[in-house]
Design a protein around this motif. Structure first.
Motif, short mmCIF file in Angstrom:
data_model
loop_
_atom_site.label_atom_id
_atom_site.label_comp_id
_atom_site.label_asym_id
_atom_site.label_seq_id
_atom_site.Cartn_x
_atom_site.Cartn_y
_atom_site.Cartn_z
N ARG A 1 29.85 20.01 11.68
CA ARG A 1 30.71 20.95 12.40
C ARG A 1 31.48 21.79 11.41
NH1 ARG A 1 35.07 19.42 10.25
NH2 ARG A 1 36.20 17.53 10.82
N ALA B 1 35.00 23.87 11.54
CA ALA B 1 36.15 23.78 12.46
C ALA B 1 37.30 24.67 12.02
CB ALA B 1 36.60 22.32 12.55
N PRO B 2 37.12 25.98 12.09
CA PRO B 2 38.21 26.86 11.66
C PRO B 2 39.33 26.93 12.70
CG PRO B 2 36.41 28.16 12.53
CD PRO B 2 35.95 26.73 12.56
N SER B 3 40.52 27.19 12.22
CA SER B 3 41.64 27.43 13.13
C SER B 3 41.74 28.94 13.34
CB SER B 3 42.95 26.92 12.51
OG SER B 3 42.80 25.56 12.18
N ARG C 1 33.48 24.53 16.06
CA ARG C 1 34.62 24.00 16.81
C ARG C 1 35.85 24.83 16.47
NH1 ARG C 1 36.34 18.36 14.84
NH2 ARG C 1 38.07 19.42 13.83
N ASP D 1 39.55 25.08 16.25
CA ASP D 1 40.72 24.18 16.19
C ASP D 1 41.97 24.96 16.57
OD1 ASP D 1 39.04 22.18 15.37
OD2 ASP D 1 40.01 21.81 13.44
N TYR E 1 46.55 18.53 14.46
CA TYR E 1 45.11 18.58 14.18
C TYR E 1 44.43 17.21 14.01
CZ TYR E 1 41.75 18.18 10.39
OH TYR E 1 40.75 17.75 9.58
N SER F 1 40.75 16.17 15.89
CA SER F 1 39.60 16.33 15.01
C SER F 1 38.73 15.06 15.05
CB SER F 1 40.08 16.61 13.58
OG SER F 1 38.98 16.79 12.74
N ARG G 1 33.81 19.51 4.18
CA ARG G 1 34.98 20.40 4.19
C ARG G 1 35.58 20.44 2.80
NH1 ARG G 1 38.69 16.54 8.16
NH2 ARG G 1 38.69 14.69 6.83
N HIS H 1 41.28 18.29 2.05
CA HIS H 1 41.32 17.34 3.16
C HIS H 1 41.07 15.89 2.74
CE1 HIS H 1 41.93 20.00 6.55
NE2 HIS H 1 41.09 20.85 5.99
N1 GLU Z 1 40.94 23.25 11.31
C1 GLU Z 1 40.88 22.50 10.09
C2 GLU Z 1 41.00 23.45 8.92
O1 GLU Z 1 40.68 24.62 9.09
C3 GLU Z 1 39.59 21.75 10.04
C4 GLU Z 1 39.49 20.78 8.95
C5 GLU Z 1 38.28 19.89 9.13
O2 GLU Z 1 37.19 20.35 8.80
O3 GLU Z 1 38.44 18.79 9.62
O4 GLU Z 1 41.43 23.09 7.85
#
Ligand code: GLU
Length: 446
Positions: free
Chosen positions: A11, A13-15, A45, A47, A189, A193, A207, A211
């Motif tokens: 996935r 998962a951008p905000s 996804r 976020d 988040y 997630s 990612r 993280h």
């Molecule tokens: N929305 C988070 C971000 O942009 C996703 C991080 C992830 O990949 O879990 O940093």
């Protein structure tokens, strides 16, 4: 969610709190290439649990930018659609005794942190909320203070075998218990997630290395939810060419601004796929080629240096390979043979129309040597012309005038195109054609 759990699923998962920039686009590319290589699925996804900062416009921008880049998703969802799933996960963690309510406000927490710093201790939350009696909790609530909820970490070592970093070990005793739910009831988040990763049967979380610490807490959450954590790969972050953080230049490094700047999407994709890896930075025309070459083992541990000049160069090299695309080039009046002639001279696609004009005109010729131009005009052979015409014609002009090398070619180029440089004349001449060539050699705009 009905997702086959034996399949590779990644996935991105951008905000939707800003434009996609090269840093998050690189994460998207790495996910997409791995999924493509393995025949897996790609979930996009959104976020968007941070309601104050998320916007519909940024969300639409993400879809548009990924489409431009050629990154396709097999399915997509947004977190605000899935709050029920997160509530269920929350109650599950609560039932497992892993959630606890806290009543400190930001000022109190900051006081605790500065006290810890003053005592040269890491600013880790001291879990004082765990010591609250029922009476104290009721008291807070009757004062109208709503709790925020923390996840109780195991304070043990969490280990995983990172596909990029190798074996990683993080002691969760070195971390504060993460807040999963804010006092206004909003999910941060971290829990959504994990709940989504479980629900969509994500097999690989790929990612940025910012993280890594989250991963330790999230692995504990996966396990507390009774789920097997997926595999993880944390790639080093992108930095500027001088090693500086990219955060200050993010506006100019958004995909939108690269697109407006006329950069080819495949140049961006190839650049982001290759920087920071052991592969050379070379143009590629399809994501499939990049996917075939993709391997986590090629990704280095050091930050990858993003250099706009290098991207510009790769953009030019990409254009030099780009096959004729009628849908894109016909509206600019560029035929396939014209494209072949001008392609090696392009650094931006936008230059194509300018170079095409050297053929289609109007060109105002520059006559540097009127005698030479007149003789050359008289020696123009009859049509049909092809790529050999230039060589035969200039040999004849050389024989009659004694001019050679730059003294021969430069005035002819200036007369035929009005410019001192440009695409190869052996390719341009047959496209210009006899009528226009003759007029230009006679000094007429044509
Ligand atoms: N929305 C988070 C971000 O942009 C996703 C991080 C992830 O990949 O879990 O940093």
């Amino acid at each position: 969610m009905n997702v086959p759990s034996n399949k590779i699923t990644v996935r991105f998962a951008p905000s939707p709190t800003g434009l996609l920039h090269v840093g998050n686009a690189r994460t998207a590319i790495v996910n997409a290439l791995f999924a493509r290589k393995m025949g897996g699925r790609f979930l996009l996804r959104i976020d968007d649990t941070d309601a104050a900062r998320s916007t519909k416009a940024f969300e639409e921008g993400i879809f548009r930018d990924l489409e431009w880049l050629g990154v396709k998703h097999d399915l997509s969802d947004r977190q605000m659609n899935r709050l029920k799933v997160y509530s269920t996960a929350f109650y599950q963690l609560q039932a497992a005794g892993r959630m606890y309510p806290c009543f400190e406000n930001e000022a109190e927490l900051e006081r605790q942190r500065s006290l810890a710093r003053a005592m040269k201790k890491p600013p880790i939350y001291d879990r004082s909320a765990l010591k609250l009696t029922d009476a104290q909790r009721t008291q807070y609530e009757s004062e109208g203070r709503a709790p925020h909820w923390r996840f109780k970490l195991s304070r043990q070592k969490v280990r995983w075998n990172d596909l990029i970093r190798g074996p990683v070990e993080i002691d969760t005793a070195t971390m504060s218990d993460p807040v999963l739910v804010r006092e206004d009831g909003a999910f941060l988040y971290t829990l959504p997630s994990v709940a989504d990763d479980v629900d969509f049967a994500i097999s690989h979380i790929i990612r940025g290395e910012d993280h890594v610490t989250n991963t330790a807490a999230q692995i504990e959450i996966f396990e507390a939810l009774g789920a097997k954590p997926p595999q993880f790969a944390h790639h080093p972050l992108l930095v500027g060419s001088g090693g500086e953080a990219l955060s200050k230049r993010l506006g100019s490094l958004s995909l939108e601004s690269l697109r407006q700047d006329g950069i080819e999407p495949m140049a961006v994709a190839a650049y982001l796929a290759k920087i920071g890896t052991s592969d050379a930075i070379e143009p590629r025309l399809t994501l499939d080629e990049l996917a075939r070459e993709f391997d986590f083992a090629k990704i280095g541990r050091a930050p990858a240096h993003f250099d706009s000049e290098e991207l510009n160069m790769l953009n030019a090299r990409t254009l030099h390979l780009l096959p004729y695309d009628a849908a894109r080039l016909q509206p600019l009046g560029i035929s396939e043979s014209l494209w072949q002639a001008i392609r090696p001279n392009l650094s931006r696609i936008g230059d194509a129309a300018i170079l095409a004009q050297l053929v289609t005109g109007p060109v105002t010729p520059v006559i540097e040597d009127a005698g030479l131009a007149a003789k050359a005009a008289a020696l123009l052979p009859p049509e049909p012309w092809d790529e050999t015409t230039w060589g035969a014609w200039t040999a004849a002009v050389a024989a009659q005038t004694g001019a050679k090398g730059r003294g021969l070619f430069h005035p002819l180029r200036l007369a035929l195109t009005g410019r001192g440089d440009g695409p190869e004349l052996k390719k341009l001449l047959p496209l210009i054609g006899r009528t226009k060539a003759l007029a230009r050699l006679e000094g007429k705009t044509a």
